[in-house]
Design a protein around this motif. Structure first.
Motif, PDB file in Angstrom:
ATOM      1  N   GLN A 120      39.152 115.862  58.085  1.00  0.00           N
ATOM      2  CA  GLN A 120      40.324 116.719  58.031  1.00  0.00           C
ATOM      3  C   GLN A 120      39.935 118.197  57.987  1.00  0.00           C
ATOM      4  O   GLN A 120      40.604 119.056  58.574  1.00  0.00           O
ATOM      5  CB  GLN A 120      41.163 116.358  56.797  1.00  0.00           C
ATOM      6  N   PHE A 121      38.843 118.500  57.308  1.00  0.00           N
ATOM      7  CA  PHE A 121      38.346 119.879  57.195  1.00  0.00           C
ATOM      8  C   PHE A 121      37.974 120.436  58.569  1.00  0.00           C
ATOM      9  O   PHE A 121      38.393 121.530  58.966  1.00  0.00           O
ATOM     10  CB  PHE A 121      37.140 119.882  56.248  1.00  0.00           C
ATOM     11  N   HIS A 122      37.200 119.675  59.312  1.00  0.00           N
ATOM     12  CA  HIS A 122      36.812 120.119  60.656  1.00  0.00           C
ATOM     13  C   HIS A 122      38.028 120.199  61.583  1.00  0.00           C
ATOM     14  O   HIS A 122      38.145 121.144  62.395  1.00  0.00           O
ATOM     15  CB  HIS A 122      35.778 119.158  61.247  1.00  0.00           C
ATOM     16  N   LEU A 123      38.930 119.226  61.472  1.00  0.00           N
ATOM     17  CA  LEU A 123      40.118 119.198  62.343  1.00  0.00           C
ATOM     18  C   LEU A 123      41.033 120.376  62.054  1.00  0.00           C
ATOM     19  O   LEU A 123      41.591 120.985  62.983  1.00  0.00           O
ATOM     20  CB  LEU A 123      40.868 117.879  62.147  1.00  0.00           C
ATOM     21  N   ALA A 124      41.205 120.733  60.761  1.00  0.00           N
ATOM     22  CA  ALA A 124      42.079 121.853  60.407  1.00  0.00           C
ATOM     23  C   ALA A 124      41.558 123.152  60.992  1.00  0.00           C
ATOM     24  O   ALA A 124      42.334 124.003  61.467  1.00  0.00           O
ATOM     25  CB  ALA A 124      42.182 121.961  58.884  1.00  0.00           C
ATOM     26  N   ALA A 125      40.231 123.326  60.970  1.00  0.00           N
ATOM     27  CA  ALA A 125      39.648 124.549  61.541  1.00  0.00           C
ATOM     28  C   ALA A 125      39.833 124.597  63.050  1.00  0.00           C
ATOM     29  O   ALA A 125      40.112 125.662  63.630  1.00  0.00           O
ATOM     30  CB  ALA A 125      38.162 124.622  61.178  1.00  0.00           C
ATOM     31  N   VAL A 167      33.350 128.749  57.962  1.00  0.00           N
ATOM     32  CA  VAL A 167      34.188 128.421  56.810  1.00  0.00           C
ATOM     33  C   VAL A 167      33.452 127.362  55.996  1.00  0.00           C
ATOM     34  O   VAL A 167      33.055 126.316  56.530  1.00  0.00           O
ATOM     35  CB  VAL A 167      35.569 127.899  57.245  1.00  0.00           C
ATOM     36  N   THR A 168      33.254 127.634  54.718  1.00  0.00           N
ATOM     37  CA  THR A 168      32.504 126.742  53.832  1.00  0.00           C
ATOM     38  C   THR A 168      33.417 126.224  52.727  1.00  0.00           C
ATOM     39  O   THR A 168      34.204 126.999  52.152  1.00  0.00           O
ATOM     40  CB  THR A 168      31.303 127.484  53.200  1.00  0.00           C
ATOM     41  N   MET A 169      33.295 124.942  52.435  1.00  0.00           N
ATOM     42  CA  MET A 169      34.066 124.354  51.337  1.00  0.00           C
ATOM     43  C   MET A 169      33.116 123.613  50.399  1.00  0.00           C
ATOM     44  O   MET A 169      32.284 122.818  50.843  1.00  0.00           O
ATOM     45  CB  MET A 169      35.138 123.397  51.859  1.00  0.00           C
TER      46      MET A 169
END
Length: 535
Positions: A392-397, A448-450
């Protein structure tokens, strides 16, 4: 160093001392067999109507063998320490306080020394172990491969002058047989299943004895009641237990292939039968006697238990789990349909602002659908959030800026999260990441880092800290105000910011703040309290 093992079986206390085992130099098989005994000796306590205690010497003497010292038994001055104890579930206990880590009184100590050396069981009147209470104590040497490993004592109440019932006499005889087998080191058997499976039968549930041919010689009242519920109204004694049980099973049903061996008492296994109305579990304990030909089986104990209600509840839970998974699956499908409809509608929009609004709504719906997809694949209401949020993180970006190269880095671990936290947290992360790409990076290439970190606060609550950073142009002169529990969106916020503030405050019980990132960019820190979550 003392190592304490508290078994889950009711009435069992166990304390194994590592130095004693090392001093005795027990082999792996000896140690494992003692653990098997302590895991299964509730059967002896229940049939003997007494307390069992396992004793190990405190000091060992040794002899030289193969150029090394080899322990052969307790020294003359050695005492014995209680390392394990079990109370009966069929009668009241004689020991209201555990004997664990206590040592023998002089009378029992002298008998234990003699029993260890002679390897012969002794039974005597004991008025010393518990002051003011006369009891009958049996001291049993535990022997494997010709060597005494420990001393087992059975403590039972002195029988007052009265006529014993038939059930008491049978139980006592069975207890004596089990003690003799235990003394010879042949019970418990290593081939028997270990662990306390759900529905495992106990002595109090129902007990049947069979001879070498599998014919019933005794059935306890509870066992008789179980077979009456199965539909057998005659006396069980003298009948073949295998034939009786086979005739009671529904025609055409497949039977566990181990069932005949269990009901005939030939193998120390467990089995289960199910009729249209009753479910019963069985466990066989073959009884053996030492003869000139070796250990010869002369009969068996068959324990049985009516587990109908237990299995019904398990089936209800399985049905509920399946229903919940199906609901999550259908919700996911419906949300994906809504997302597809929004995508179609967005393509028809002539206004860029309207198209972007529908695409953002589509992204939010898809995020919720992803959580329900994860829930539909598990048996619990917890979500493996790491596997879910990585995609989801990669897809949102990517969706936030199509065609723009944005590098995403994920560190730390979220762990398993309840679904009530997974959905709002996924939405918050989706909005913050999209905002970092659209407004932080703009049209530039960046990263972008999480990072996720679980901890426990001063009130023993599970907390989660999520930090999302970008290396874009930063907030500039206009700073974004932090918000937390009780603080919701302000009228000046955009829709995405309103969603984030509201979910963090109301659903995550936490706070969110924005800071400048060094050397450039923005850092968003989300602190959440996961009420009801486990580590």
């Amino acid at each position: 160093m003392l190592k304490l093992f508290c078994l889950s079986r009711a009435g069992v206390a166990l304390l194994f001392t590592k130095p004693i085992f090392e001093a005795a130099e027990y082999g792996p098989g000896d140690t494992e067999w003692l653990h098997l005994l302590v895991g299964d000796w509730q059967i002896i306590a229940d049939t003997a109507h007494g307390d069992l205690v396992l004793w190990l010497p405190t000091q060992f003497e040794s002899t030289v063998m193969h150029l090394r010292d080899y322990p052969v038994g307790p020294t003359q001055d050695s005492n014995f320490t209680a390392v394990a104890q079990v109370r009966p579930s069929t009668v009241h206990t004689l020991f209201y306080k555990d004997l664990i880590n206590q040592q023998m009184k002089p009378q029992l100590r002298a008998i234990a020394h003699r029993v260890w050396k002679t390897q012969q069981t002794e039974r005597f009147a004991d008025s010393e172990t518990i002051a003011g209470l006369d009891m009958q104590t049996t001291a049993v040497p535990l022997i494997r491969n010709g060597r005494t490993l420990a001393v087992l004592t059975l403590h039972s109440e002195t029988v007052k002058p009265r006529q014993r019932t038939h059930v008491e006499l049978v139980y006592r005889e069975l207890a004596d047989e089990l003690l003799r087998m235990t003394s010879r080191g042949i019970w418990p058997e290593f081939s028997a299943p270990v662990g306390s499976s759900r529905g495992n039968p106990r002595v109090s549930d129902g007990l049947i004895t069979v001879d070498a041919e599998g014919n019933v010689t005794f059935a306890s009242p509870n066992a008789v009641s179980i077979y009456k519920r199965l539909g057998f109204e005659e006396d069980l004694e003298t009948h073949s237990l295998t034939s009786i049980t086979r005739d009671l099973l529904p025609q055409g049903d497949q039977v566990d292939e181990t069932l005949p061996l269990v009901l005939a008492g030939r193998m120390p296994w467990r089995s289960e039968i199910r009729t249209h109305t009753v479910s019963v579990t069985f466990r066989a304990i073959p009884l053996r006697r030492a003869t000139a030909l070796g250990e010869e089986r002369f009969g068996a104990i068959i324990l049985c238990r009516d587990v109908t209600e237990l299995r019904r509840r398990e089936m209800e839970l399985m049905t509920k789990d399946a229903t919940i998974r199906e609901i999550h699956h259908r919700v996911k499908n419906n949300l994906q349909t809504v997302s597809a409809l929004l995508r179609l509608q967005a393509r028809r929009m002539e206004s860029d602002e309207a198209r972007q609004g529908l695409e953002q709504a589509m992204r939010r719906v898809a995020t919720i659908a992803t959580v329900h997809e994860a829930l539909s694949q598990g048996l619990t209401q917890n979500v493996n959030f790491d596997g879910l949020i990585e995609r989801q993180f990669h897809l949102a970006a990517e969706l936030a800026s199509p065609g723009q190269h944005v590098r995403t880095v994920l560190t730390g671990e979220f762990g398993a999260l309840p679904s009530k936290f997974a959905t709002p947290l996924a939405l918050v992360i989706n909005e913050v990441v999209a905002n970092a790409v659209e407004h932080g990076l703009g049209t530039e290439t960046g990263t972008v880092t999480m990072d996720a970190h679980r901890s426990v606060n001063s009130r023993a609550e599970q907390t989660l800290t999520v930090t999302i950073t970008d290396d874009g142009r930063g907030m500039g002169a206009k700073k974004i105000e932090s918000s937390g529990v009780g603080t919701y969106s302000s009228s000046g916020d955009g829709l995405g910011m309103q969603i984030v503030r509201t979910l963090v405050a109301s659903e995550l019980n936490g706070s969110i703040r924005w800071e400048d990132n060094e050397p450039r960019g923005t850092k968003v820190i989300i602190d959440a309290i996961l009420i009801g979550a486990h580590t």
